[in-house]
Each structure stands twice: as structure tokens, then as C-alpha cells.
Design an enzyme around this catalytic site. Sequence first.
Site, PDB file in Angstrom:
ATOM      1  N   SER A  91       0.935  -1.079   0.094  1.00  0.00           N
ATOM      2  CA  SER A  91       0.100  -0.017  -0.072  1.00  0.00           C
ATOM      3  C   SER A  91       0.873   1.190   0.062  1.00  0.00           C
ATOM      4  CB  SER A  91      -0.916  -0.138   0.875  1.00  0.00           C
ATOM      5  OG  SER A  91       0.020  -0.004   2.301  1.00  0.00           O
ATOM      6  N   LEU A  92       0.374   2.539   0.033  1.00  0.00           N
ATOM      7  CA  LEU A  92       1.084   3.663   0.213  1.00  0.00           C
ATOM      8  C   LEU A  92       0.958   4.575   1.261  1.00  0.00           C
ATOM      9  CD1 LEU A  92       0.205   4.728  -3.533  1.00  0.00           C
ATOM     10  CD2 LEU A  92       2.236   4.089  -2.875  1.00  0.00           C
ATOM     11  N   GLU A 125       1.514  10.830 -10.816  1.00  0.00           N
ATOM     12  CA  GLU A 125       0.482  10.389 -11.746  1.00  0.00           C
ATOM     13  C   GLU A 125      -0.782  10.317 -10.629  1.00  0.00           C
ATOM     14  OE1 GLU A 125       1.208   6.156 -12.145  1.00  0.00           O
ATOM     15  OE2 GLU A 125       2.836   6.843 -11.028  1.00  0.00           O
ATOM     16  N   LYS A 127      -3.873   8.934  -8.360  1.00  0.00           N
ATOM     17  CA  LYS A 127      -4.106   7.816  -7.719  1.00  0.00           C
ATOM     18  C   LYS A 127      -5.716   7.502  -8.228  1.00  0.00           C
ATOM     19  CE  LYS A 127      -3.955   5.728  -3.291  1.00  0.00           C
ATOM     20  NZ  LYS A 127      -5.359   5.080  -2.971  1.00  0.00           N
ATOM     21  N   ASP A 129      -8.948   5.617  -8.065  1.00  0.00           N
ATOM     22  CA  ASP A 129      -9.930   4.937  -7.027  1.00  0.00           C
ATOM     23  C   ASP A 129     -10.650   3.612  -7.426  1.00  0.00           C
ATOM     24  OD1 ASP A 129     -11.053   4.676  -4.673  1.00  0.00           O
ATOM     25  OD2 ASP A 129     -12.428   6.393  -4.904  1.00  0.00           O
ATOM     26  N   TYR A 236       0.455   0.559 -13.795  1.00  0.00           N
ATOM     27  CA  TYR A 236       1.317   1.774 -13.293  1.00  0.00           C
ATOM     28  C   TYR A 236       2.385   0.985 -12.400  1.00  0.00           C
ATOM     29  CZ  TYR A 236      -2.029   0.815  -9.239  1.00  0.00           C
ATOM     30  OH  TYR A 236      -2.733   0.198  -8.414  1.00  0.00           O
ATOM     31  N   LYS A 324      -3.249  13.143  -0.945  1.00  0.00           N
ATOM     32  CA  LYS A 324      -4.770  12.984  -1.309  1.00  0.00           C
ATOM     33  C   LYS A 324      -5.318  14.408  -1.404  1.00  0.00           C
ATOM     34  CE  LYS A 324      -5.322   8.621  -0.255  1.00  0.00           C
ATOM     35  NZ  LYS A 324      -6.166   8.199   0.738  1.00  0.00           N
ATOM     36  N   CYS A 418     -21.179   0.775  30.920  1.00  0.00           N
ATOM     37  CA  CYS A 418     -21.196  -0.099  29.575  1.00  0.00           C
ATOM     38  C   CYS A 418     -22.643  -0.295  29.158  1.00  0.00           C
ATOM     39  CB  CYS A 418     -20.377  -1.023  29.668  1.00  0.00           C
ATOM     40  SG  CYS A 418     -20.402  -2.243  28.201  1.00  0.00           S
ATOM     41  N   CYS A 421     -23.083  -4.339  29.400  1.00  0.00           N
ATOM     42  CA  CYS A 421     -23.231  -5.399  30.350  1.00  0.00           C
ATOM     43  C   CYS A 421     -23.380  -4.478  31.571  1.00  0.00           C
ATOM     44  CB  CYS A 421     -21.797  -5.607  30.665  1.00  0.00           C
ATOM     45  SG  CYS A 421     -20.322  -4.920  30.883  1.00  0.00           S
ATOM     46  N   CYS A 441     -15.165  -0.080  29.118  1.00  0.00           N
ATOM     47  CA  CYS A 441     -15.777  -0.683  30.088  1.00  0.00           C
ATOM     48  C   CYS A 441     -14.959  -1.694  31.012  1.00  0.00           C
ATOM     49  CB  CYS A 441     -16.823  -1.651  29.192  1.00  0.00           C
ATOM     50  SG  CYS A 441     -17.474  -3.103  29.974  1.00  0.00           S
ATOM     51  N   CYS A 447     -18.212  -8.884  29.844  1.00  0.00           N
ATOM     52  CA  CYS A 447     -19.154  -8.228  29.060  1.00  0.00           C
ATOM     53  C   CYS A 447     -19.249  -8.743  27.704  1.00  0.00           C
ATOM     54  CB  CYS A 447     -18.214  -6.787  28.688  1.00  0.00           C
ATOM     55  SG  CYS A 447     -19.162  -5.610  27.652  1.00  0.00           S
TER      56      CYS A 447
HETATM   57  S1  IVH Z   1       1.612   2.545  -6.847  1.00  0.00           S
HETATM   58  C1  IVH Z   1       4.450   0.076  -4.504  1.00  0.00           C
HETATM   59  N1  IVH Z   1       0.314   4.167  -8.256  1.00  0.00           N
HETATM   60  O1  IVH Z   1      -3.307   2.943  -4.130  1.00  0.00           O
HETATM   61  C2  IVH Z   1       3.438   1.097  -4.780  1.00  0.00           C
HETATM   62  N2  IVH Z   1      -0.957   2.861  -6.779  1.00  0.00           N
HETATM   63  O2  IVH Z   1      -2.844   3.077  -1.403  1.00  0.00           O
HETATM   64  C3  IVH Z   1       2.466   0.538  -5.482  1.00  0.00           C
HETATM   65  N3  IVH Z   1      -3.264   3.066  -6.707  1.00  0.00           N
HETATM   66  O3  IVH Z   1      -2.896  -0.624  -3.539  1.00  0.00           O
HETATM   67  C4  IVH Z   1       1.119   1.297  -5.695  1.00  0.00           C
HETATM   68  N4  IVH Z   1      -3.276   4.580  -8.319  1.00  0.00           N
HETATM   69  O4  IVH Z   1      -4.419   0.098  -5.613  1.00  0.00           O
HETATM   70  C5  IVH Z   1       0.309   3.050  -7.258  1.00  0.00           C
HETATM   71  N5  IVH Z   1      -1.102   5.655  -9.788  1.00  0.00           N
HETATM   72  C6  IVH Z   1      -0.812   4.635  -8.793  1.00  0.00           C
HETATM   73  C7  IVH Z   1      -2.036   4.179  -8.151  1.00  0.00           C
HETATM   74  C8  IVH Z   1      -2.128   3.306  -7.080  1.00  0.00           C
HETATM   75  C9  IVH Z   1      -3.962   3.884  -7.351  1.00  0.00           C
HETATM   76  C10 IVH Z   1      -3.923   2.379  -5.313  1.00  0.00           C
HETATM   77  C11 IVH Z   1      -3.344   0.899  -5.557  1.00  0.00           C
HETATM   78  C12 IVH Z   1      -2.519   0.678  -4.240  1.00  0.00           C
HETATM   79  C13 IVH Z   1      -3.073   1.654  -3.483  1.00  0.00           C
HETATM   80  C14 IVH Z   1      -2.247   2.141  -2.346  1.00  0.00           C
END
Ligand code: IVH
Length: 707
Positions: A91-92, A125, A127, A129, A236, A324, A418, A421, A441, A447
Site C-alpha cells: 500500500s502507500l 500520476e 491515484k 480509485d 502503473y 490525497k 457500559c 453489560c 468498560c 461483557c
Molecule cells: S503505486 C508500491 N500508483 O493505491 C506501490 N498505486 O494506497 C504500489 N493506486 O494498492 C502502488 N493508483 O491500488 C500506485 N498510480 C498509482 C495508483 C495506485 C491507485 C492504489 C493501489 C494501491 C493503493 C495504495
Amino acid sequence: MQQILVSDLTEQQAADELAQLAADMQAYDIAYYENDAPLISDADYDALRQRNMAIEAQFPHLKRADSPSDKVGSKPSQAFGKVEHKVAMLSLGNAFSADDVVDFVARIRKFLSLDDSQALAMTAEPKIDGLSASLRYENGVFVQGATRGDGQVGEDITANLKQVPDIPQHLSGAVPEVLEIRGEVYMDHQDFAALNARQETNGGKVFANPRNAAAGSLRQIDASVTASRPLRFFAYAWGDMSAMPATTQSAMIACFAQWGFQTNPAFVQANSAEQLIEHWHTIEHQRARLGYDIDGMVYKVDRLDYQQRLGFVSRAPRWAIAHKFPAEQATTILRAIDIQVGRTGALTPVAKLQPVTVGGVVVSNATLHNSDEIARKDIRVGDRVTIQRAGDVIPQIVSVSLEDRAPNAPAYEFPTHCPECGSVAQREHREDGTQDIVTRCSGGLICPAQARERLKHFVSRRAFDIDGLGQKQIDDYWAMELIRSPQDIFTLKQRYSDNPPDIWRYGSGSKDKIGTLKGSAVKLFAAIDAARTIDLDRFIFALGIRHIGETSARLLARHFGSIEGLQSQMATILQGDMLARAEIEAIDGVGNIMVEALIEFFAEAHNRETIEALLRAGVTPQALAEVAQDTAIAGKTIVFTGTLEKMTRAEAKARAEAMGAKVAGSVSAKTDILVAGPGAGSKLKKAEELGLDVLSEDQWIEMATIS
Ligand code: IVH
């Protein structure tokens, strides 16, 4: 042409015919699914499918990677198989402000020890969704596609991904033998609106947003449903590669485009945080007109050798970040405040809202965090409130409108007991005398809410992950008193073998079936049996010890190697052995708070009993494989001290860990190697006293680069 009987085909004829069938049926599929203009009748199409299957049955080894039998209409017997990602899907990390971006770039420069004269090229680039997917190609042929899953193991959705027109089945030009393309599956706004309109007319499911629609369309057991949904794909990133065709991120993306993938047109290169932020503003202005949902920009270090050096922290790369876009807001009425009790007894207030659409999603709940938050914002039931949602985050209340408030509206009073309980609910006092923000609690296991939530955590995806035993079943089985503690799960079958409850038995249907076990119950018991073998880190995580998340569970699992190791260490600590306590605190990444939580957990007899009972019930936690076993320092403990001049401390640490070593902060008898730069003091002295291996920075670099 007269067809040869399948049994009379030579191997060569069979291979040729399978190739011809694959090509023909692909053309028919495109005509049917994409152009809505079928070229042949359904009956003729079925005949071809039959012929293809018959040849494959006779010559199974000739079945093609692009076989039509894996496509439309063919239902995989098991919903989705599992695919282990050879290279984890990560993830990022997030940046929410321009300052965060400046810090991100500065951190990278520092890690790489770049001075002001040295350039650091970045890429930016959108992101997307959507849902990430990994596509495996062997010799240019698409052979397997998977979801991200938990990052290590995803679901096999090959048949579904084959229906996405942006995903080529064959790659053109020279491509590496093994190639994994990663990217996002998404649906654009127009297609989403049209799909929902269609669904509504047909009485089908109406989707909340394009992302859900894409997800729902992709995870279809019947791939022909996927085929009828307008999905798209942007490439990507990459995973497993037998050879690298380029040395920068941007050149890789250019290769993807050349091979036939869609890449995002808003991709740019930038040379500073300022340029990245400028591009972010440009895209934010265009956001509504792009035609598909994006929730921010992703910045990456361009040079791949830099990416390699920067490596990862936990589950996100150090060389990339998601910047973001601001959240979307709306106003509505706060109808009530509900109190939820979590597995550690925390009382969490939840706002019950008059449903309102925010950024295309209907919102009726929002988090209120804790009692301080409610008091600080003076939130009262009946208020007109502004809520905001950002991406997948639970919506929040940002403000209340005082003008709209009734003059006699009473202030909200946080419960002192609580709601589940009736035990006293209190805020704990910290060591410095201040109050903890969480109201808890005091009921512990009496509980029901806490006990139930613990069970839900125990069976959750990142813990025991038992098919057929999810959140809902835990609630049901709790209510029926079938399961009241984790160990009950593993004795379920045995306890009820003589007299299974009705929910597991056929109540109607053919006469000889009535009273016998349902398939779903049989499957559940099989899944429970399979879950008895579990990785040690998951087992520790499943126990639900406060402050012990997945990462710390993994550290403990690596350090102790067995549950007995952890149990005996904790027993020693509970007898007051400070050295034993110091040993846990010396594990890099395990802090004082976690040790306190471990002590609190193991001090409770019923928690110790739960572990024992699980082991008695046949649960066998498995030691983790070493990260890297074939390096000179695998399994060793390294301490860095003094100034490192050629590699920053962070990089040295990351490198050592990648090579399977543990990095500790202080020298002890457990230390194997001390790397001492100029200015090393007491640690060096101690290492010399203990007779440890002491390396200079140059010696360390040599070791780190050879292995
Ligand atoms: S790079 C090691 N590039 O965002 C890095 N991720 O929050 C790999 N996503 O799981 C991710 N657009 O599903 C990358 N231009 C982009 C993206 C992207 C959407 C998603 C992707 C990842 C998530 C992380």
C-alpha cells in the site's frame, strides 16, 4: 470441411485446431460482448466450445493459456483460488498537505545522502480509485490475474480479468519471459451511470459508486457477468520480472504503453516537491472532468536503483507516497449517538445521521471518536452537522451549526456505564496523571460485547481467517451459545457430533436428507480443521492483545520462534525478572507500551488458559521462515553506532533487515556484530569487552553488497 473425430486427431492436428479455436472464439467474444453484434448463433458457438473441450480432454497437456474454456460462461468449480504474490503488493503512505510532500522529498534526499547539487527526479500520476490487480504474463501470454488480497496472497480472478478489454491477452514486441503488470481496474463515470440505470430497470443491484461497481463486477463467479460490465485498466507498477527492460519508473511506464497497456495520460516527471505540488493543483482542477474517480496523486522516485535502496517500511515503500485530495463534505441532521463496545472495552460513540449523499456515497453513520471530541465540538443530538468523507475513511463530523440548534437542546452526556453489560465505564489514568482519551468498560470477559468482538478479531482475515466463520456467524453462534471463547471454535464439531443444532442440518428437501449435515456445515468444519495450522505471527495477532498489531506480532514471532518461547518468557517476567523484560524491550520495534500490554494479557489466568486450550485443541502455530537465509548476516543481531558516512543509519538498518538480520539499539550478549563509525563510544567499548565482531563502515558495506 469434414471434421476429424477427436480420437483420430494427431497431436499436431490437435494443437493447430486448438490455436484456431482460441483465435476464432476470441473474435466471436469481442463481437458479442464488446460490439453487441454476434457473428454466429448461440448454438454454433456452443458447438465450438464443445469441440474445444473435447480436444482438451483428449490432450490435456495441449490446453492453451488463452483457452476459451477458461473464458465466458465457464464457471470455476472453486469460487476463487488463492494466488501467492511472488513480490508483495504494497500500500502507500499518505500525504495530506504540501508540507507533508516537502517532508517526504526531504526524507528521501536524506536517506540517500543527496546534497543540494544532486538531482532527484520524481514522477507524479493520479491515484485511481479502483481495485488493484496483478497480471502475470509468461512469454507474452496472460496466464494469471489476481487481486491484491492481503498483499501477500490474493484471489485468482484470471477468468474475470480476461474479460477486461484494456488487458491484453498477448503482448506485442519483445517482452521479458516472466512479467507481472500491476495496475488499477476501474469504471468510468459514464459507464457507471449507464450500468446503474440498467441494473435498476432489471431489478439488479444498484452500486453506491464506481469503485464498488468495479469491485462487484470483477469478483463474479460467472465471468460472463464481468464481460457484460464496462471495466477498464491503467498499468502503473510491476511485480515479478525475469528481466528489467528499463532503469527508471518513467521508462518502465513507457514500456507498458508500448506493450499494449493503457497508462495514465496525466503522468509527469518532476524535479522538486514544488513541481509535484504544482501538478497536484493542476489535476485537482481537472478532477471533475477526468471522467473517472481519483482520490489523489501518487509520487514516486524515478530511478529504480534509488527505489531499491530506499526499500520499504512495514507495508509501504519509502520511495512513493499518495498525496490525497481534500475530502468531500455535506450537511445533515444528527439523529442519535450510539455507543459501540470494542474488543478491548473501548466505548466508541457513533453518530447516527439522516442519510445524505457525499461524493456519490450514501452516508448514515459517522465516527465521533471519543467523549472529548464530542465535548470539544459541543455536538448535540438534533444538531445540523457538516460531515466529511475522504476515500475509504469512515466519515467524520467536522462542525455543527449553532444557529440551527434548538435553544433547549441538552448537552450530550457520555455514559458512565457500559451499555452492553452495565459495568462501570471509566477513563484510565496515565502514568503522568492525565486521563486516557478512551472510556473503557471495566467488565472484561463478563461483557458480552468485548468477548464477541474478541472472537470476531480472532477469526478475522488477518488472524485465523476461517471460511464460513465471519462476523455474522460469530454473532449468531454467540447468541446460540455454541461459541463463547476462541477454543470453543476448535471443539465445535466434537461437542455437537452427536446432536448437531438445527442450523447445520437439512430441515426440508428430499426425505433421506432431512436431519443430515448441510454441505455448509461440513465445509465449516473442514475450514476449522485447516485453520489449526497457522503461522505463529497470525496466532499471536489473533489473541487480540492490546497494542500488538500485525507488525509487532511478527517481530515477536521471529524473536521467539514458538508460542512456548513467548509463554515461558512472559512467565519469567511475571515472576519479576527484569532481565527477561529487558530482552523483549530490546527487540527493535517493540516498545514499553507493548511490553506492558503483554504483561497485562499474560497476567490474566483466563488468557493463559485460552492459549493452552487452543494448543490442546490441536492448534499448532508454525514458526516463520527466515527472511533471507543465504546471506552472511541472516539471523544475526547487528548494532550500528557512531557516524556512518557512506550510508545513512536508516538505509543501513533497512539493508541489514532485508538480509535477514535483526537490528538492535543496544549492545548485549545477544549482539553478533557491531558496526562502528567514527565517534563510537560506550557501545564500542562494551562490544570489545564482550569480544564481539566489530566492523568498520567499509567492512560493513563490503558485507552488505556481497550478500
Ligand atoms: S503505486 C508500491 N500508483 O493505491 C506501490 N498505486 O494506497 C504500489 N493506486 O494498492 C502502488 N493508483 O491500488 C500506485 N498510480 C498509482 C495508483 C495506485 C491507485 C492504489 C493501489 C494501491 C493503493 C495504495
